[in-house]
Design a protein around this motif. Structure first.
Motif, PDB file in Angstrom:
ATOM      1  N   ALA A  16     -27.420 -30.673 -26.588  1.00 34.46           N
ATOM      2  CA  ALA A  16     -27.764 -30.430 -27.985  1.00 34.46           C
ATOM      3  C   ALA A  16     -26.571 -30.586 -28.925  1.00 34.46           C
ATOM      4  O   ALA A  16     -26.749 -30.584 -30.132  1.00 34.46           O
ATOM      5  CB  ALA A  16     -28.344 -29.020 -28.126  1.00 34.46           C
ATOM      6  N   LYS A  17     -25.379 -30.721 -28.376  1.00 33.28           N
ATOM      7  CA  LYS A  17     -24.186 -30.861 -29.211  1.00 33.28           C
ATOM      8  C   LYS A  17     -24.132 -32.249 -29.830  1.00 33.28           C
ATOM      9  O   LYS A  17     -24.545 -33.238 -29.220  1.00 33.28           O
ATOM     10  CB  LYS A  17     -22.918 -30.636 -28.381  1.00 33.28           C
ATOM     11  N   ALA A  18     -23.601 -32.304 -31.035  1.00 35.04           N
ATOM     12  CA  ALA A  18     -23.414 -33.603 -31.685  1.00 35.04           C
ATOM     13  C   ALA A  18     -22.388 -34.398 -30.882  1.00 35.04           C
ATOM     14  O   ALA A  18     -21.419 -33.844 -30.364  1.00 35.04           O
ATOM     15  CB  ALA A  18     -22.922 -33.387 -33.112  1.00 35.04           C
ATOM     16  N   ARG A  19     -22.629 -35.667 -30.750  1.00 36.89           N
ATOM     17  CA  ARG A  19     -21.697 -36.505 -30.001  1.00 36.89           C
ATOM     18  C   ARG A  19     -21.613 -37.872 -30.669  1.00 36.89           C
ATOM     19  O   ARG A  19     -22.520 -38.297 -31.356  1.00 36.89           O
ATOM     20  CB  ARG A  19     -22.099 -36.618 -28.543  1.00 36.89           C
ATOM     21  N   LYS A  20     -20.525 -38.534 -30.456  1.00 36.05           N
ATOM     22  CA  LYS A  20     -20.282 -39.849 -31.033  1.00 36.05           C
ATOM     23  C   LYS A  20     -20.648 -40.893 -29.989  1.00 36.05           C
ATOM     24  O   LYS A  20     -20.279 -40.781 -28.827  1.00 36.05           O
ATOM     25  CB  LYS A  20     -18.811 -39.969 -31.401  1.00 36.05           C
TER      26      LYS A  20
ATOM     27  N   LEU B 132     -23.852 -10.419 -27.304  1.00 40.39           N
ATOM     28  CA  LEU B 132     -24.299 -11.537 -26.479  1.00 40.39           C
ATOM     29  C   LEU B 132     -23.719 -12.813 -27.048  1.00 40.39           C
ATOM     30  O   LEU B 132     -23.701 -13.008 -28.260  1.00 40.39           O
ATOM     31  CB  LEU B 132     -25.828 -11.648 -26.486  1.00 40.39           C
ATOM     32  N   SER B 133     -23.251 -13.679 -26.173  1.00 40.21           N
ATOM     33  CA  SER B 133     -22.749 -14.984 -26.578  1.00 40.21           C
ATOM     34  C   SER B 133     -23.467 -16.026 -25.731  1.00 40.21           C
ATOM     35  O   SER B 133     -23.415 -15.970 -24.499  1.00 40.21           O
ATOM     36  CB  SER B 133     -21.238 -15.071 -26.369  1.00 40.21           C
ATOM     37  N   ILE B 134     -24.137 -16.953 -26.410  1.00 34.36           N
ATOM     38  CA  ILE B 134     -24.900 -17.981 -25.712  1.00 34.36           C
ATOM     39  C   ILE B 134     -24.390 -19.341 -26.192  1.00 34.36           C
ATOM     40  O   ILE B 134     -24.513 -19.657 -27.376  1.00 34.36           O
ATOM     41  CB  ILE B 134     -26.406 -17.866 -25.996  1.00 34.36           C
ATOM     42  N   PRO B 135     -23.817 -20.132 -25.289  1.00 36.75           N
ATOM     43  CA  PRO B 135     -23.316 -21.446 -25.710  1.00 36.75           C
ATOM     44  C   PRO B 135     -24.444 -22.418 -26.041  1.00 36.75           C
ATOM     45  O   PRO B 135     -25.543 -22.335 -25.490  1.00 36.75           O
ATOM     46  CB  PRO B 135     -22.516 -21.943 -24.507  1.00 36.75           C
ATOM     47  N   VAL B 136     -24.145 -23.311 -26.947  1.00 37.72           N
ATOM     48  CA  VAL B 136     -25.074 -24.401 -27.255  1.00 37.72           C
ATOM     49  C   VAL B 136     -25.045 -25.354 -26.062  1.00 37.72           C
ATOM     50  O   VAL B 136     -23.985 -25.657 -25.518  1.00 37.72           O
ATOM     51  CB  VAL B 136     -24.648 -25.122 -28.550  1.00 37.72           C
ATOM     52  N   ALA B 137     -26.211 -25.794 -25.629  1.00 36.56           N
ATOM     53  CA  ALA B 137     -26.314 -26.694 -24.486  1.00 36.56           C
ATOM     54  C   ALA B 137     -25.595 -28.004 -24.785  1.00 36.56           C
ATOM     55  O   ALA B 137     -25.601 -28.479 -25.918  1.00 36.56           O
ATOM     56  CB  ALA B 137     -27.782 -26.961 -24.153  1.00 36.56           C
TER      57      ALA B 137
ATOM     58  N   ARG C 149     -23.959 -18.245 -35.706  1.00 39.05           N
ATOM     59  CA  ARG C 149     -23.403 -19.293 -34.852  1.00 39.05           C
ATOM     60  C   ARG C 149     -21.962 -19.487 -35.260  1.00 39.05           C
ATOM     61  O   ARG C 149     -21.645 -19.589 -36.444  1.00 39.05           O
ATOM     62  CB  ARG C 149     -24.180 -20.593 -35.008  1.00 39.05           C
ATOM     63  N   VAL C 150     -21.093 -19.534 -34.283  1.00 34.94           N
ATOM     64  CA  VAL C 150     -19.686 -19.812 -34.531  1.00 34.94           C
ATOM     65  C   VAL C 150     -19.258 -20.875 -33.524  1.00 34.94           C
ATOM     66  O   VAL C 150     -19.394 -20.688 -32.312  1.00 34.94           O
ATOM     67  CB  VAL C 150     -18.805 -18.540 -34.456  1.00 34.94           C
ATOM     68  N   GLY C 151     -18.803 -22.018 -34.031  1.00 31.50           N
ATOM     69  CA  GLY C 151     -18.437 -23.120 -33.143  1.00 31.50           C
ATOM     70  C   GLY C 151     -19.618 -23.544 -32.305  1.00 31.50           C
ATOM     71  O   GLY C 151     -20.703 -23.803 -32.825  1.00 31.50           O
ATOM     72  N   ASP C 152     -19.426 -23.579 -30.999  1.00 34.55           N
ATOM     73  CA  ASP C 152     -20.485 -23.987 -30.072  1.00 34.55           C
ATOM     74  C   ASP C 152     -21.160 -22.797 -29.404  1.00 34.55           C
ATOM     75  O   ASP C 152     -21.672 -22.914 -28.291  1.00 34.55           O
ATOM     76  CB  ASP C 152     -19.907 -24.924 -28.999  1.00 34.55           C
ATOM     77  N   ASN C 153     -21.142 -21.630 -30.071  1.00 33.68           N
ATOM     78  CA  ASN C 153     -21.763 -20.435 -29.497  1.00 33.68           C
ATOM     79  C   ASN C 153     -22.660 -19.756 -30.517  1.00 33.68           C
ATOM     80  O   ASN C 153     -22.333 -19.669 -31.696  1.00 33.68           O
ATOM     81  CB  ASN C 153     -20.718 -19.425 -29.029  1.00 33.68           C
TER      82      ASN C 153
END
Length: 164
Positions: free
Chosen positions: A130-134, A122-127, A42-46
């Motif tokens: 599911a991303k951390a948010r404030k 293949l590169s699949i973004p994190v939904a 995983r790198v960043g949001d992918n």
């Protein structure tokens, strides 16, 4: 984030054992492909996965997603050379498949695939969900009222009006 499964692991081990018994040690005859090596991270949001597919025609690569299972299929053809007398044929050939069980946090609708120098990437973004948010907390001068609701979604006031 993923679970890898190699359906040909036992077959590959059986071929190695057979080669040892016959004394060939796998150096004389080509065998069907037994899997595709993979790196994943995983790198960043992918989420990124690299599959080694040397000598594979990009047109033979098939990717499909069903539920949270990603299937990668490819084929490497046996070289057809006229009037050739093969001395050694060690390079693997045939069709093969690899399946990955992906986490639900990945957005497979936005999956991107590219093939370069024998490597499928293949590169699949994190939904987004599911991303951390404030979360911003606001100050309220009056406590917010919470209305009781039943499982069916009606409030206690609605239920009292119906019962009357």
């Amino acid at each position: 984030m993923l679970t890898a499964y190699d359906p040909f692991a036992a077959t590959s081990a059986a071929f190695r054992a057979l080669d040892q018994l016959t004394g060939r040690s796998g150096t004389m005859t080509a065998r069907p492909l037994s899997g595709m090596p993979m790196d994943a991270y995983r790198v960043g949001d992918n989420f990124v996965a690299h599959f080694d597919l040397p000598g594979v025609d990009p047109g033979s690569i098939d990717l499909s997603v069903e539920g949270n299972t990603l299937t990668v299929s490819a084929e490497r053809s046996v070289p057809q050379v006229e009037n050739a007398e093969w001395t050694i044929a060690e390079r693997p050939f045939g069709s093969y498949t690899r399946q990955l069980v992906l986490g639900r946090s990945l957005d497979t609708d936005r999956l991107e695939a590219s093939y370069h120098d024998g490597v499928l990437t293949l590169s699949i973004p994190v939904a987004e969900k599911a991303k951390a948010r404030k979360i911003t907390v606001t100050r309220a001068d009056v406590p917010a009222s919470v209305e009781a609701r039943t499982i069916e979604g009606e409030s206690s006031e609605d239920r009292k009006a119906v019962e009357s």
